[in-house]
Scaffold this motif. Structure first.
Motif, PDB file in Angstrom:
ATOM      1  N   TRP A 211       0.846  -1.175   0.000  1.00 20.24           N
ATOM      2  CA  TRP A 211       0.000   0.000   0.000  1.00 20.24           C
ATOM      3  C   TRP A 211       0.892   1.240   0.000  1.00 20.24           C
ATOM      4  CZ3 TRP A 211      -4.979  -1.524  -0.430  1.00 20.24           C
ATOM      5  CH2 TRP A 211      -5.360  -2.740   0.126  1.00 20.24           C
ATOM      6  N   LEU A 212       0.304   2.361  -0.398  1.00 22.70           N
ATOM      7  CA  LEU A 212       1.066   3.608  -0.389  1.00 22.70           C
ATOM      8  C   LEU A 212       1.437   4.012   1.035  1.00 22.70           C
ATOM      9  CD1 LEU A 212       2.240   5.968  -1.985  1.00 22.70           C
ATOM     10  CD2 LEU A 212       0.013   7.123  -1.781  1.00 22.70           C
ATOM     11  N   SER A 213       0.550   3.756   1.980  1.00 19.30           N
ATOM     12  CA  SER A 213       0.868   4.086   3.374  1.00 19.30           C
ATOM     13  C   SER A 213       2.025   3.234   3.899  1.00 19.30           C
ATOM     14  CB  SER A 213      -0.374   3.881   4.252  1.00 19.30           C
ATOM     15  OG  SER A 213      -0.862   2.555   4.122  1.00 19.30           O
ATOM     16  N   ASP A 214       2.199   2.017   3.400  1.00 18.12           N
ATOM     17  CA  ASP A 214       3.359   1.205   3.785  1.00 18.12           C
ATOM     18  C   ASP A 214       4.657   1.884   3.374  1.00 18.12           C
ATOM     19  OD1 ASP A 214       1.445  -0.597   4.567  1.00 18.12           O
ATOM     20  OD2 ASP A 214       1.671  -1.889   2.814  1.00 18.12           O
ATOM     21  N   VAL A 215       4.652   2.445   2.175  1.00 15.68           N
ATOM     22  CA  VAL A 215       5.856   3.106   1.668  1.00 15.68           C
ATOM     23  C   VAL A 215       6.150   4.371   2.473  1.00 15.68           C
ATOM     24  CG1 VAL A 215       6.874   4.214  -0.349  1.00 15.68           C
ATOM     25  CG2 VAL A 215       5.537   2.119  -0.614  1.00 15.68           C
ATOM     26  N   LEU A 216       5.117   5.133   2.799  1.00 16.74           N
ATOM     27  CA  LEU A 216       5.328   6.340   3.603  1.00 16.74           C
ATOM     28  C   LEU A 216       5.927   6.002   4.960  1.00 16.74           C
ATOM     29  CD1 LEU A 216       2.006   8.292   2.829  1.00 16.74           C
ATOM     30  CD2 LEU A 216       4.280   8.662   1.849  1.00 16.74           C
ATOM     31  N   LEU A 217       5.421   4.948   5.590  1.00 16.27           N
ATOM     32  CA  LEU A 217       5.952   4.560   6.885  1.00 16.27           C
ATOM     33  C   LEU A 217       7.370   3.983   6.755  1.00 16.27           C
ATOM     34  CD1 LEU A 217       4.929   4.587   9.811  1.00 16.27           C
ATOM     35  CD2 LEU A 217       4.416   2.151   9.547  1.00 16.27           C
ATOM     36  N   GLY A 218       7.664   3.322   5.642  1.00 16.68           N
ATOM     37  CA  GLY A 218       9.016   2.820   5.415  1.00 16.68           C
ATOM     38  C   GLY A 218      10.022   3.945   5.254  1.00 16.68           C
ATOM     39  N   TRP A 219       9.640   5.004   4.539  1.00 15.31           N
ATOM     40  CA  TRP A 219      10.551   6.154   4.430  1.00 15.31           C
ATOM     41  C   TRP A 219      10.834   6.757   5.796  1.00 15.31           C
ATOM     42  CZ3 TRP A 219       7.268   8.280  -0.158  1.00 15.31           C
ATOM     43  CH2 TRP A 219       7.745   7.724  -1.352  1.00 15.31           C
ATOM     44  N   ALA A 220       9.792   6.907   6.608  1.00 16.41           N
ATOM     45  CA  ALA A 220       9.973   7.495   7.940  1.00 16.41           C
ATOM     46  C   ALA A 220      10.822   6.588   8.835  1.00 16.41           C
ATOM     47  CB  ALA A 220       8.610   7.743   8.584  1.00 16.41           C
ATOM     48  N   ALA A 221      10.603   5.269   8.756  1.00 15.29           N
ATOM     49  CA  ALA A 221      11.373   4.342   9.597  1.00 15.29           C
ATOM     50  C   ALA A 221      12.857   4.366   9.243  1.00 15.29           C
ATOM     51  CB  ALA A 221      10.809   2.924   9.455  1.00 15.29           C
ATOM     52  N   GLY A 222      13.176   4.367   7.952  1.00 21.76           N
ATOM     53  CA  GLY A 222      14.574   4.426   7.556  1.00 21.76           C
ATOM     54  C   GLY A 222      15.242   5.737   7.919  1.00 21.76           C
ATOM     55  N   LEU A 223      14.509   6.841   7.773  1.00 24.94           N
ATOM     56  CA  LEU A 223      15.078   8.139   8.112  1.00 24.94           C
ATOM     57  C   LEU A 223      15.316   8.278   9.609  1.00 24.94           C
ATOM     58  CD1 LEU A 223      15.987  10.840   6.962  1.00 24.94           C
ATOM     59  CD2 LEU A 223      13.631  11.682   7.187  1.00 24.94           C
ATOM     60  N   LEU A 224      14.460   7.682  10.417  1.00 22.28           N
ATOM     61  CA  LEU A 224      14.667   7.720  11.863  1.00 22.28           C
ATOM     62  C   LEU A 224      15.975   7.019  12.251  1.00 22.28           C
ATOM     63  CD1 LEU A 224      11.093   7.024  13.311  1.00 22.28           C
ATOM     64  CD2 LEU A 224      12.422   9.132  13.512  1.00 22.28           C
ATOM     65  N   ILE A 225      16.270   5.930  11.604  1.00 20.07           N
ATOM     66  CA  ILE A 225      17.510   5.209  11.919  1.00 20.07           C
ATOM     67  C   ILE A 225      18.729   6.038  11.528  1.00 20.07           C
ATOM     68  CG2 ILE A 225      18.856   3.158  11.349  1.00 20.07           C
ATOM     69  CD1 ILE A 225      16.206   1.656  11.087  1.00 20.07           C
ATOM     70  N   LEU A 226      18.696   6.653  10.345  1.00 20.79           N
ATOM     71  CA  LEU A 226      19.833   7.463   9.912  1.00 20.79           C
ATOM     72  C   LEU A 226      20.039   8.673  10.827  1.00 20.79           C
ATOM     73  CD1 LEU A 226      19.495   7.494   6.009  1.00 20.79           C
ATOM     74  CD2 LEU A 226      21.094   6.190   7.412  1.00 20.79           C
ATOM     75  N   LEU A 227      18.949   9.284  11.274  1.00 21.04           N
ATOM     76  CA  LEU A 227      19.076  10.452  12.135  1.00 21.04           C
ATOM     77  C   LEU A 227      19.562  10.090  13.534  1.00 21.04           C
ATOM     78  CD1 LEU A 227      15.834  12.397  11.131  1.00 21.04           C
ATOM     79  CD2 LEU A 227      18.195  12.961  10.525  1.00 21.04           C
ATOM     80  N   ALA A 228      19.305   8.859  13.975  1.00 23.39           N
ATOM     81  CA  ALA A 228      19.712   8.443  15.318  1.00 23.39           C
ATOM     82  C   ALA A 228      21.116   7.846  15.360  1.00 23.39           C
ATOM     83  CB  ALA A 228      18.714   7.422  15.870  1.00 23.39           C
ATOM     84  N   LEU A 229      21.794   7.726  14.232  1.00 18.82           N
ATOM     85  CA  LEU A 229      23.123   7.104  14.213  1.00 18.82           C
ATOM     86  C   LEU A 229      24.172   7.843  15.048  1.00 18.82           C
ATOM     87  CD1 LEU A 229      23.552   5.795  10.555  1.00 18.82           C
ATOM     88  CD2 LEU A 229      23.124   4.503  12.650  1.00 18.82           C
ATOM     89  N   PRO A 230      24.167   9.181  15.142  1.00 15.06           N
ATOM     90  CA  PRO A 230      25.182   9.830  16.006  1.00 15.06           C
ATOM     91  C   PRO A 230      25.139   9.375  17.456  1.00 15.06           C
ATOM     92  CG  PRO A 230      24.236  11.434  14.519  1.00 15.06           C
ATOM     93  CD  PRO A 230      23.432  10.185  14.347  1.00 15.06           C
ATOM     94  N   TRP A 231      23.994   8.931  17.938  1.00 14.36           N
ATOM     95  CA  TRP A 231      23.921   8.433  19.302  1.00 14.36           C
ATOM     96  C   TRP A 231      24.662   7.100  19.468  1.00 14.36           C
ATOM     97  CZ3 TRP A 231      18.025   9.735  19.839  1.00 14.36           C
ATOM     98  CH2 TRP A 231      17.892  11.066  20.261  1.00 14.36           C
ATOM     99  N   ILE A 232      24.903   6.411  18.364  1.00  9.43           N
ATOM    100  CA  ILE A 232      25.568   5.103  18.421  1.00  9.43           C
ATOM    101  C   ILE A 232      27.078   5.243  18.242  1.00  9.43           C
ATOM    102  CG2 ILE A 232      25.450   2.735  17.512  1.00  9.43           C
ATOM    103  CD1 ILE A 232      22.788   3.387  16.349  1.00  9.43           C
ATOM    104  N   GLU A 233      27.554   6.424  17.886  1.00  7.89           N
ATOM    105  CA  GLU A 233      28.988   6.609  17.644  1.00  7.89           C
ATOM    106  C   GLU A 233      29.852   6.220  18.845  1.00  7.89           C
ATOM    107  OE1 GLU A 233      30.712   7.326  15.062  1.00  7.89           O
ATOM    108  OE2 GLU A 233      29.290   8.072  13.578  1.00  7.89           O
TER     109      GLU A 233
END
Length: 340
Positions: A211-233
């Motif tokens: 579904w289109l909503s699946d894709v929207l949530l997938g974009w948000a989920a991936g972006l959340l991981i990339l934005l949280a990476l500095p906390w893992i440094e």
């Protein structure tokens, strides 16, 4: 012949450039959790929660999902179907992980650091944990398995919400931009990863697998991981230090084993007593009186004839070493049987 020489020269130039490459880039800047990144992380998280609530409440977003499904894009543009079947592979976790890991492994070898590989592994671990938990927690069925028109198809033992292909494309190709060593490379790689992730997500909608909503949530989920990476440094830095310390210990052990040359096995007497001990013992024996009987020694009458110590070490006394009484006793013992 000329072609082979030209090819050889070009290869030599390439390897020469690689040899001149610095081990660690001088302008390597690790991304930090700045205020703008925190704000963007909060907005993305709010968007993520809004999509989930909109689907759970069966709002207009679910109705739009059904409209796109009934439109059947794969029937509207069938000429690009074959190409998109291969293009969607850029969102599959296995092939993309192998490609990106090969590139990051080469970078880690050239720069003598494990940070690229460790950051990529940490990002994939977060992706599997968060997206997998959301998939199996909400259990939404896909368009091909939908049963009730207009429903959100939640809690149907599905695994498509959010889209794993889309989230994987965002994280896998976005990590290249995150680990870029120059601002220019970061900009180009960010644009490239955005194009790939957007196109992969829309391709899954075209093929009817999401579904289109699946894709929207997938974009948000991936972006959340990339934005949280500095906390893992900090964790990645500690893990790298542990791995490198273990490597240094193994190298030191191997170097110590290789440096120890094999030596002939020495007897315990040679290892304990010095070389000059026999000479000192013989000198002490020479100073003893001949008639003194040492404890544990055999009688002199039973000793084999001849000297019992080397002549080079001491000179035996002149005449017989046996006492007179012993000589007389021995003679009597030998002549009495004849007289009898």
């Amino acid at each position: 012949m000329r072609t082979e020489r030209n090819l050889t020269r070009r290869l030599e130039r390439v390897f020469a450039r690689l040899d001149r490459e610095p081990e660690r880039p001088a302008n390597l800047v690790m991304p930090r959790m700045s205020r703008h990144r925190v704000v963007l992380l909060g907005l993305t998280l709010a968007f993520y929660l809004a999509i989930v609530v909109a689907v759970l409440a069966t709002t207009w977003l679910v109705a739009f999902d059904w409209q796109v499904m009934f439109f059947r894009p794969y029937q509207q543009w069938p000429e690009i179907h074959a190409f998109l079947d291969y293009w969607v592979v850029l969102g599959q976790r296995g092939p993309t992980a192998v490609m990106v890991m090969a590139w990051l492994g080469w970078r880690a070898w050239r720069q003598h650091t494990l940070r690229p590989l460790l950051m990529f592994g940490a990002a994939l671990l977060l992706l599997n944990a968060t997206v997998g938990a959301a998939k199996y927690g909400m259990g939404r069925a896909g368009p091909h398995y939908a049963t009730v028109i207009g429903s959100n198809e939640m809690w149907k033992n599905g695994d498509i919400f959010p889209s794993g292909h889309t989230a994987n494309a965002v994280v896998t190709w976005g990590i290249l931009a995150y680990l870029a060593s120059t601002p220019r490379a970061r900009r180009w790689l960010s644009a490239l990863s955005a194009v790939i992730s957007l196109s992969v997500g829309l391709t899954t909608v075209y093929l009817g697998t999401h579904w289109l909503s699946d894709v929207l949530l997938g974009w948000a989920a991936g972006l959340l991981i990339l934005l949280a990476l500095p906390w893992i440094e900090p964790l990645v830095t500690r893990a790298e230090a542990v791995v490198l310390s273990l490597r240094d210990r193994l190298r030191s052990r191997r170097a110590g084993i290789g440096a120890a040359a094999p030596q002939p096995a020495a007897s315990p007497a040679m290892a304990v007593q010095p070389v000059a001990a026999p000479a000192a013992e013989d000198a002490a024996r020479a100073r003893e009186p001949v008639s003194t009987a040492r404890p544990g020694a055999r009688p002199s009458a039973l000793l084999a004839p001849g000297p019992h110590t080397p002549r080079g070490e001491r000179t035996p006394p002149a005449g017989s070493r046996r006492p007179a009484a012993v000589r007389g006793t021995a003679r009597t013992a030998t002549t009495d049987p004849q007289r009898a």
